[in-house]
Scaffold this active site. Structure first.
Site, PDB file in Angstrom:
ATOM      1  N   CYS A  50      -4.027  -9.402   5.128  1.00  0.00           N
ATOM      2  CA  CYS A  50      -3.599  -8.883   3.744  1.00  0.00           C
ATOM      3  C   CYS A  50      -2.288  -8.966   3.195  1.00  0.00           C
ATOM      4  O   CYS A  50      -1.702  -8.183   2.278  1.00  0.00           O
ATOM      5  CB  CYS A  50      -4.686  -8.054   2.715  1.00  0.00           C
ATOM      6  SG  CYS A  50      -6.093  -9.176   1.954  1.00  0.00           S
ATOM      7  N   PHE A  51      -2.005  -7.854   4.566  1.00  0.00           N
ATOM      8  CA  PHE A  51      -0.422  -7.907   4.693  1.00  0.00           C
ATOM      9  C   PHE A  51      -0.399  -6.593   3.774  1.00  0.00           C
ATOM     10  O   PHE A  51       0.885  -6.517   3.286  1.00  0.00           O
ATOM     11  CB  PHE A  51       0.686  -8.677   4.189  1.00  0.00           C
ATOM     12  CG  PHE A  51       0.411 -10.449   4.535  1.00  0.00           C
ATOM     13  CD1 PHE A  51      -0.424 -10.803   5.791  1.00  0.00           C
ATOM     14  CD2 PHE A  51       0.104 -10.909   4.142  1.00  0.00           C
ATOM     15  CE1 PHE A  51      -0.331 -11.583   6.411  1.00  0.00           C
ATOM     16  CE2 PHE A  51      -0.883 -12.552   3.610  1.00  0.00           C
ATOM     17  CZ  PHE A  51      -0.262 -12.696   5.649  1.00  0.00           C
ATOM     18  N   CYS A  52      -1.200  -5.907   4.204  1.00  0.00           N
ATOM     19  CA  CYS A  52      -1.221  -3.816   2.886  1.00  0.00           C
ATOM     20  C   CYS A  52      -0.824  -4.653   2.105  1.00  0.00           C
ATOM     21  O   CYS A  52       0.059  -3.493   1.381  1.00  0.00           O
ATOM     22  CB  CYS A  52      -0.123  -3.237   4.317  1.00  0.00           C
ATOM     23  SG  CYS A  52      -0.733  -2.946   5.189  1.00  0.00           S
ATOM     24  N   ASN A  53      -1.234  -5.344   1.269  1.00  0.00           N
ATOM     25  CA  ASN A  53      -0.708  -5.778  -0.253  1.00  0.00           C
ATOM     26  C   ASN A  53      -1.786  -5.711  -0.965  1.00  0.00           C
ATOM     27  O   ASN A  53      -1.972  -7.186  -1.486  1.00  0.00           O
ATOM     28  CB  ASN A  53       0.485  -7.363  -0.327  1.00  0.00           C
ATOM     29  CG  ASN A  53       1.154  -6.834  -1.543  1.00  0.00           C
ATOM     30  OD1 ASN A  53       0.372  -6.625  -2.568  1.00  0.00           O
ATOM     31  ND2 ASN A  53       2.243  -6.941  -1.792  1.00  0.00           N
ATOM     32  N   ASN A 107       0.953  -1.230   0.246  1.00  0.00           N
ATOM     33  CA  ASN A 107      -0.421   0.034   0.138  1.00  0.00           C
ATOM     34  C   ASN A 107       0.750   1.374   0.004  1.00  0.00           C
ATOM     35  O   ASN A 107       0.445   2.394  -0.630  1.00  0.00           O
ATOM     36  CB  ASN A 107      -0.854   0.205   1.282  1.00  0.00           C
ATOM     37  CG  ASN A 107      -1.964  -0.728   0.939  1.00  0.00           C
ATOM     38  OD1 ASN A 107      -2.354  -0.653  -0.544  1.00  0.00           O
ATOM     39  ND2 ASN A 107      -2.942  -1.237   2.007  1.00  0.00           N
TER      40      ASN A 107
END
Length: 755
Positions: free
Chosen positions: A352-355, A48
């Site tokens: 989602c691990f900022c992805n 992100n």
């Protein structure tokens, strides 16, 4: 030292220290020479923090689009690898301005990609730097941006910890790094490595004390510093942290990157094989790993990351939050960051691990799926892990360097962690024959909650206690009798505490809230509140004008819109002292708080009733017999495991409104409706329990253990939830007025109707 690590010549590159990799990316986005002829191109697999650059590009009239990159053999070029770009929709905020003139080819464009995807571990080929910079005409053939001047940014925050990035071979214009991700210390320090010619194109607007040579206060004059580092490092850099990174580089250099890479690859391969080998009793695979060895992207191998989700024997999904909840009961922390374990051993996370691009790509989520999830109330960091039958995130395990295999203590800890993690997945999620009653019970059909007709004991079932919780997450009080309203028990959860930043305060965030005691005098119309941190007892008169202003404050909780009334400063100061942080008290308004958004159905249990500040429904009912059975199981587990004295759980640990006595344990699971006195209620199903029931107030101190949630997880798991107690809705013909003439009274007989 930083440039040496990336084999970057000081004559060609400069190192600009920032507060982290995100700050470095923000610097590039803010200062890049965007124009209405420019373009920001990025791979779908990006953090992100990289996607955020898109906002700067679009706001300046530039275009932006995501791409997927594939490689194939080009027979016309002697079987050389050929790169193919699949372009997603072009995003632009001012189409009219763009079409006023044809692209001239002189604009600067920016391409961003990660050296390693933090979702899947996919390592992109670093040859993309030269391919995009030197062969964009062919790669982007037919695109209006194919002839622009391309600059390349590499997000190396994840990849450079286990893979060498040689800038003498792959001359990217910008590289961002995080020292915390590189060797675990220090936090809050990153760097932007910029080519000198690229850095000179950046257009910096803001200036600070350290970035100007001179300025005049009352006229438009500044003389900026000439050196690149001096120009971009605003304020005082974290010089103590900068001084400490030499120890990290010394350690990495002593281990050598090839050794670290081989080591982490072997760990990843081992865990991956173990997870893939797990099978249910019907032969179905337990783990779905988000990695394909046949992937056609420009790939330079795979990093030490394993992202996966778990399936039930019927192929439905275990939610990642369920995995996280059960892992915590096995002393495996999936979300709490710890430097030693994150960087040197395995570090599992969920979500989602900022992805978002990689998450959607690997989970198979379309735009309509993503929009549907958002409309249903799903946002980052919430608990909705499976929406419309599809996982909304994953579980990730990543590995980094460790001392050496010769370091016996670290090697032992690592090996024990791996065994514990694999054993946790096997015992908690793998369906095996003839093991129905053990801890690893994953699912039972819904009928297990009502195993045959339940018989009432000779004395029947009676209401044993009534508890009202006026302020959300604070202590409640018991009453021999209490009036009902269209929202449940009158005044129950009618108030809440809100921080100055807008967060709703709960015991999960502020455990001290359990020390705030409450009581209500119905005749006087006064709420009494006490706290060990406050000398005076607070009195809040229901009918006096203690609320500020004539209009309420709108906010949302669990998908429902509320209007709350705030109190005067004296009340807010009292509660701020009681919880140890600034906050304000809000009371639920009497108007306009019906659930009016049908898209939230399924996210909140009760979507028909008027609700105060409750999580799911108006009432929570707990059976004394069910609690007794739970305590017997806890005692049995303690004896079998020789863990010492068993903990006896009081029914109030579950914060029920109603406690009943009589009947068999868990008979309430099968109730469809029930009647208490002349009042009718409808069951909303079982109550999903969380870690809150493991917290207990002992002598004014909050203590936490694994019980009773660990024991409940061994026999009360249904479709990803650990159920105990049932939720109720009060059936009243009065849908408008707040007050009714109905009361509940301790000792009243309960008449249930089962399914």
């Amino acid at each position: 030292m930083v440039l040496d690590y990336f084999n970057a010549s000081p004559k060609e590159y400069k190192c600009i220290f920032t507060s982290g990799a995100t700050a470095a990316l923000k610097l590039v986005g803010e200062a890049f020479p965007w124009s209405d002829q420019s373009c920001f191109m990025y791979t779908m697999e990006n953090h992100n923090s990289v996607l955020g650059i898109r906002e700067y590009a679009l706001s300046q009239g530039s275009a932006a689009f995501a791409i997927d990159i594939e490689e194939s053999l080009d027979h016309s070029r002697g079987n050389l690898m050929s790169v193919k770009v699949s372009q997603h929709q072009i995003q632009r905020r001012n189409e009219a301005r763009f079409f006023e003139k044809e692209p001239t080819g002189g604009a600067y464009n920016l391409f961003a990609f990660p050296s390693e995807c933090n979702f899947s571990g996919l390592r992109f080929s670093l040859d993309l730097v030269k391919i995009i910079k030197e062969d964009s005409d062919r790669i982007l053939e037919g695109s209006p941006f194919c002839s622009g001047r391309w600059m390349v940014l590499i997000d190396a925050a994840k990849g450079c910890a286990t893979q060498t990035l040689d800038l003498s071979k792959h001359p990217a214009d910008f590289v961002v790094i995080s020292f915390y991700k590189l060797f675990g210390y220090p936090t809050g320090l990153g760097a932007l490595i910029a080519r000198n010619d690229a850095a000179k194109l950046l257009k910096k607007t803001y200036f600070s004390g350290g970035t100007v040579a001179a300025s005049i206060a009352d006229t438009d004059f500044i003389k900026r510093r000439q050196e690149i580092e001096e120009l971009f490092e605003d304020g005082t850099t974290s010089f103590l942290s900068i001084a400490s990174i030499r120890h990290g580089f010394k350690m990495l250099n002593s281990l050598t990157m090839p050794s670290i890479s081989r080591h982490t690859t072997s760990l990843t391969t081992y865990v991956r094989k173990m997870l893939l080998a797990l099978k249910h009793e019907n032969g179905a695979s337990v783990c779905t790993l988000y990695r394909s060895d046949n992937v056609k992207v420009v790939c330079h191998g795979w990093g030490p990351i394993i992202s996966f989700n778990l399936r039930r024997p019927d192929n439905s999904w275990f939610g990642y939050r369920e995995v996280e909840k059960l892992a915590s009961l096995s002393q495996i922390q999936l979300r709490v960051r710890n430097i030693e374990w994150e960087r040197t051993l395995g570090f599992p996370q969920t979500g989602c691990f900022c992805n978002p691009g990689a998450c959607a790509k690997y989970l198979g989520l379309s735009h309509s799926d993503l929009l549907s999830n958002i409309e249903a109330g799903h946002v980052c960091w919430d608990d909705y892990d499976v929406v419309n039958g599809k996982p909304a995130g994953a579980v990730r395990v990543s590995f980094g360097y460790m001392s050496t295999y010769e370091d016996a203590k670290m090697a032992y800890l690592l090996w024990m962690w791996l065994l514990k993690f694999i054993d946790f997945v096997r015992t908690s999620f793998v369906s095996l024959p003839n093991q129905i009653g053990r801890y690893h019970l994953r699912e039972r059909p819904s009928s297990f909650l009502n195993e045959g007709p339940r018989k009432l004991l000779a004395g029947g079932v009676f209401l044993k206690s009534i508890t009202i919780y006026p302020i959300k997450s604070c202590a409640g009080f018991s009453a021999a009798s209490w009036p009902l309203s269209s929202t449940g028990l009158q005044y129950d959860r009618e108030w809440l505490l809100k921080s100055l930043t807008g967060d709703i305060l709960t015991q999960k965030k502020v455990p001290e809230m359990c020390l705030i005691s409450t009581s209500i005098d119905l005749h006087q119309g006064i709420l009494f509140v006490e706290s060990p941190r406050c000398k005076e007892r607070l009195q809040i008169n229901f009918k006096s004008n203690t609320c500020n202003g004539s209009t309420g404050e709108d906010f949302h909780i669990h998908g429902q819109r509320y209007e709350g009334r705030s109190y005067n400063n004296e009340v807010n100061i009292w509660f701020s002292q009681a919880v140890g942080q600034p906050c304000c008290l809000l009371r639920c308004s009497m108007s306009n708080y019906y659930l009016n958004n049908s898209r939230c159905v399924g996210m909140r249990r009760d979507v028909q009733s008027r609700l105060n500040f409750v999580n799911e429904a108006q009432f929570l009912l707990i059976s004394k017999e069910s609690v007794s059975d739970l305590n017997d199981r806890i005692s049995s587990n303690m004896k079998n495991s020789a863990l010492g004295v068993a903990v006896q759980v009081n029914p109030m640990r579950f914060r029920p409104n109603l406690v009943i006595s009589g009947g068999e344990p868990y008979a309430e699971d099968g109730w469809r409706t029930l009647k208490i006195g002349d009042n009718c209620f409808t069951s909303q199903g079982g109550c999903n329990r969380c870690q809150m029931i493991n917290l207990v107030n002992e002598g004014g101190q909050m203590q936490k253990s694994n019980e009773p949630l660990a024991t409940l997880a061994s026999y009360r798991r249904v479709k990803g939830k650990i159920l105990f107690g049932i939720l109720l809705r009060y059936e009243t013909a009065d849908e408008v007025e707040q007050e009714t003439n109905s009361w509940l009274q301790v000792g009243q007989e309960i008449h249930p109707n089962s399914f």
